[in-house]
Design an enzyme around this catalytic site. Structure first.
Site, PDB file in Angstrom:
ATOM      1  CD  GLU A   1     -18.245  10.294  -0.182  1.00  0.00           C
ATOM      2  OE1 GLU A   1     -18.332   9.407  -1.041  1.00  0.00           O
ATOM      3  OE2 GLU A   1     -17.225  10.459   0.510  1.00  0.00           O
TER       4      GLU A   1
ATOM      5  NE  ARG B   1      -2.499  -1.085   3.632  1.00  0.00           N
ATOM      6  CZ  ARG B   1      -2.429  -2.232   4.293  1.00  0.00           C
ATOM      7  NH1 ARG B   1      -2.843  -3.348   3.722  1.00  0.00           N
ATOM      8  NH2 ARG B   1      -1.953  -2.275   5.537  1.00  0.00           N
TER       9      ARG B   1
ATOM     10  CE  LYS C   1     -14.688  10.000   2.271  1.00  0.00           C
ATOM     11  NZ  LYS C   1     -14.639   8.829   1.375  1.00  0.00           N
TER      12      LYS C   1
ATOM     13  CE  LYS D   1     -15.944  11.716  -2.976  1.00  0.00           C
ATOM     14  NZ  LYS D   1     -14.671  11.100  -2.543  1.00  0.00           N
TER      15      LYS D   1
END
Length: 337
Positions: A178, A47, A137, A220
């Site tokens: 979002e 990753r 977020k 979003k």
């Protein structure tokens, strides 16, 4: 710098013509699925390798203003032993952080879900900020059918999104809000529009109730599309349906709307965004905050091999450049070649 000035400075850095936000905040289970699709086992080293490659793409900052990171990545160093936030900042890109803890079934609301993670969020935000994050977020998920989402789910998720946003702004961190209406199902574009309108209207009602400063958030949302088991809509239909809903329920005070791709192919997501921006100037800057729709070609080019780094960066920069063109309605399908 005051918190107010911090928030507005971050908004100014994020909402820039020709630029959007890269969502690289996949949880461990999600990135494991993405890696499996290209034949790679998801380990911390892999990753780190992959994300180091994409974040060091030369010229990425020309089309990407911010990157949403996963908690693990925020604390990592790149392959060149530079902290990931500092690597992004060197490209003129603002580091951000996903702060929710995932979704679970909403009690007494079969088929609906609620997002967790408010407990201790204020303390975590201080830590994330000290590590270099300037925005955050939080994703709320809405399943759609003839009866879903329930009113309970619409109200509960809006309340949680607003509480999260208020905590972020109190810490001097810009919140990305979002509310994702999922593409799963056979619903029509008319049903998608109906649900999106109800969801987003309730979100802004809750944001006002919690005194969230609308000039210092980024929305979003999903594009208004039919379910993936329904007949596809044209980019023009998606653009018209989406903007019709947003003109009704999104205040002009919001500086930017950065759409999620939500199961669309990279080309579809770019085409639909460009179609929206072809309809003339709107009260908000319309851009992208794509995950898979930006990264899928880069992951295929990488296939777990560090030697493929140049191909990875070429593939990512291409999609970022094409989406940058879509923010002004200038994208054409023949640009894919």
């Amino acid at each position: 710098m005051s918190i107010q000035n911090e928030l507005l400075a971050t908004i100014q850095d994020l909402v820039q013509p020709g630029k959007g936000i890269l969502a690289a905040d996949e949880s461990h289970p999600t990135i494991a699925k993405r890696f499996k699709a290209v034949g790679v086992e998801s380990t911390e080293d892999k990753r780190r390798e992959y994300r180091s490659l994409i974040f060091s793409t030369p010229g990425l900052g020309e089309f990407v203003s911010g990157v949403i990171l996963f908690e693990e990545t925020l604390g990592q160093n790149s392959l060149d032993n530079v902290s990931i936030p500092k690597l992004l900042e060197s490209q003129g890109i603002v580091p951000g952080i996903k702060v929710d803890k995932g979704k679970k079934p909403l009690v007494h609301a079969p088929g609906d879900e609620i997002t967790y993670g408010l407990d201790g969020l204020d303390d975590r935000l201080e830590i994330y900020k000290s590590q270099g994050a300037r925005f955050a977020k939080w994703r709320a998920v809405y399943n759609i059918s003839n009866t879903l989402p329930s009113r309970q789910a619409v109200e509960a998720n809006a309340e949680v999104l607003a509480r999260y946003a208020a905590l972020c702004q109190a810490a001097g961190i810009v919140p990305i809000v979002e509310p994702e209406v999922l593409i799963d199902g056979d619903h029509s574009i008319e049903r998608a529009a109906e649900v999106n309108e109800a969801v987003i209207a309730e979100v802004f009602s809750a944001l006002r109730r919690h005194r969230v400063q609308l000039e210092a958030i980024i929305l979003k949302p999903s594009m208004v599309t039919p379910g993936k088991e329904c007949v596809k809509a044209s980019p023009e239909q998606v653009a018209e349906a989406t903007l019709r809903v947003f003109r009704r329920v999104v205040p002009a005070a919001v500086p930017g709307i950065n759409f999620l791709s939500g199961g669309q192919t990279p080309e579809e997501a770019t085409l639909n965004l460009s179609a929206m921006n072809s309809l003339g100037q709107q009260p908000w800057y319309l851009s992208f905050s794509y995950g898979r729709a930006l990264q899928e070609p880069a992951q295929k080019a990488w296939a777990g091999e560090l030697d493929n780094g140049s191909a990875v960066q070429t593939a990512l920069l291409k999609r970022a450049r094409l989406n940058g063109a879509a923010t002004s309605g200038a994208y054409k399908e023949d640009m894919e070649g």
